[in-house]
Design a protein around this motif. Structure first.
Motif, mmCIF file in Angstrom:
data_model
loop_
_atom_site.group_PDB
_atom_site.id
_atom_site.type_symbol
_atom_site.label_atom_id
_atom_site.label_comp_id
_atom_site.label_asym_id
_atom_site.label_seq_id
_atom_site.Cartn_x
_atom_site.Cartn_y
_atom_site.Cartn_z
ATOM 1 N N GLU A 23 0.836 -1.210 0.000
ATOM 2 C CA GLU A 23 0.000 0.000 0.000
ATOM 3 C C GLU A 23 0.861 1.246 0.000
ATOM 4 O O GLU A 23 0.567 2.220 -0.700
ATOM 5 C CB GLU A 23 -0.909 -0.028 1.223
ATOM 6 N N ARG A 24 1.916 1.225 0.772
ATOM 7 C CA ARG A 24 2.840 2.368 0.841
ATOM 8 C C ARG A 24 3.502 2.633 -0.499
ATOM 9 O O ARG A 24 3.759 3.791 -0.860
ATOM 10 C CB ARG A 24 3.876 2.061 1.916
ATOM 11 N N LEU A 25 3.777 1.562 -1.264
ATOM 12 C CA LEU A 25 4.438 1.690 -2.568
ATOM 13 C C LEU A 25 3.442 1.811 -3.722
ATOM 14 O O LEU A 25 3.845 1.830 -4.885
ATOM 15 C CB LEU A 25 5.337 0.469 -2.805
ATOM 16 N N HIS A 26 2.145 1.884 -3.390
ATOM 17 C CA HIS A 26 1.099 2.018 -4.406
ATOM 18 C C HIS A 26 1.116 0.846 -5.396
ATOM 19 O O HIS A 26 1.060 1.027 -6.616
ATOM 20 C CB HIS A 26 1.230 3.351 -5.152
ATOM 21 N N MET A 27 1.211 -0.351 -4.855
ATOM 22 C CA MET A 27 1.155 -1.554 -5.666
ATOM 23 C C MET A 27 0.430 -2.635 -4.870
ATOM 24 O O MET A 27 0.002 -2.386 -3.742
ATOM 25 C CB MET A 27 2.566 -2.008 -6.071
ATOM 26 N N THR A 28 0.267 -3.820 -5.445
ATOM 27 C CA THR A 28 -0.382 -4.907 -4.729
ATOM 28 C C THR A 28 0.670 -5.833 -4.125
ATOM 29 O O THR A 28 1.841 -5.822 -4.520
ATOM 30 C CB THR A 28 -1.317 -5.700 -5.666
ATOM 31 N N ALA A 29 0.227 -6.675 -3.177
ATOM 32 C CA ALA A 29 1.166 -7.511 -2.436
ATOM 33 C C ALA A 29 1.833 -8.570 -3.293
ATOM 34 O O ALA A 29 2.995 -8.925 -3.073
ATOM 35 C CB ALA A 29 0.451 -8.162 -1.254
ATOM 36 N N SER A 30 1.115 -9.107 -4.287
ATOM 37 C CA SER A 30 1.663 -10.213 -5.094
ATOM 38 C C SER A 30 2.922 -9.820 -5.858
ATOM 39 O O SER A 30 3.959 -10.487 -5.736
ATOM 40 C CB SER A 30 0.591 -10.755 -6.037
#
Length: 301
Positions: A23-30
């Motif tokens: 979330e902090r990097l503006h991406m998804t966990a996968s």
């Protein structure tokens, strides 16, 4: 091993949670997990011990955490300084200013700079602006002092005159002035330390030393939300003189009263820049322009 992998690793290492880091990097966990695994494969060692509900750093991961932040900081500085050289000496000045700084001070700084060059202004908390200064993303910024980075130089601009804000029906509302000792056993709320950790901690320490026992910080830095909290709970808070355009304007409502604080702590606002960039034409121009405007020294606001 590349820069993106290092940024992803550091976010996970600081959060110790792939979801929050993503979330902090503006991406998804996968994809974040995949990037970290690629880094581990490149290094030939695991950086995290992955559990069902939590993750932990391995000894190799701990060493990476010790070394990676300085590497990323140096890379960011290099990138931004190359862009500065490419843009030339006639580029716009990139200024930052605390979103809590009185508009009168900010306007004076911007007007001083724009006499000789265009200025691009970024608003944000002091802590965020200081990080941008060290990365080379800003030429100078108006932030709350002091700053504990020895590589940062500062020009004091203003010192704050504090007021106490409260509900109109508060027992202190009819006072002409208030001392910190008068608040000793009252609940007083303030902005979070994250706005500028060193400055806010010094402010808090001085208030406690003067006898304020029940001072607590709220998680948000929105003056309107703090005003709503005061109105709902009857707690007190500190604010700035309304004539400066400061946060006291949110208390321009018959439901509130504001009373001067006679012995408030010292809290300062200043212009900061990186010392190693002092010879840069744009940085030097900004500093000289503001210093000329503040030739009579720091103002009280």
């Amino acid at each position: 091993m590349d820069i993106q992998q290092l940024r992803c690793f550091l976010a996970v290492a600081e959060e110790l949670h792939f979801g929050r880091a993503a979330e902090r990097l503006h991406m998804t966990a996968s994809p974040l997990s995949r990037i970290v695994k690629e880094l581990e494969r490149d290094l030939g060692t695991e950086l995290f011990i992955r559990g069902y509900h939590q993750i932990q750093l391995t000894p190799a991961g701990q060493e990476m955490v010790r070394r990676v932040p300085s590497l990323l900081a140096e890379f960011d500085r290099l990138r931004n300084e190359v862009l500065i050289v490419a843009a030339g000496a006639d580029r716009a000045a990139r200024l930052g200013t605390s979103h809590l700084a009185p508009p009168g001070v900010v306007d004076a700084v911007v007007e001083s700079v724009e006499k000789s060059r265009r200025a691009e202004v970024t608003l944000g908390p002091s802590a965020i602006l200081l990080s941008a200064i060290t990365r080379g993303e800003l030429d100078a910024a108006v932030v709350h002092l002091p700053v504990d980075d020895p590589g940062v130089e500062a020009l004091p601009l203003a010192s704050y005159r504090f007021l106490v804000a409260m509900r109109r029906d508060d027992e202190l509302a009819d006072r002409t002035e208030i001392a910190v000792a008068d608040l000793a056993h009252r609940d007083v709320v303030s902005y979070p330390l994250t706005l500028q950790p060193l400055a806010m901690q010094q402010l808090r320490d001085e208030l406690v030393a003067k006898g304020l026992h029940q001072l607590r910080t709220l998680p948000h830095a929105d003056s309107a939300l703090i005003a709503a909290h005061v109105r709902r709970t009857g707690d007190l808070t500190f604010t700035l003189a309304p004539e400066t355009g400061g946060s006291a304007r949110v208390y321009d409502d018959p439901a509130f009263a504001i009373v001067p604080l006679t012995d408030g702590p010292k809290f300062h606002l200043g212009l900061v820049w990186m010392a190693h960039r002092a010879a840069d034409a744009v940085v030097a121009g900004v500093v000289d322009a503001v210093r000329a405007r503040w030739v009579d020294g720091e103002m009280t606001i």
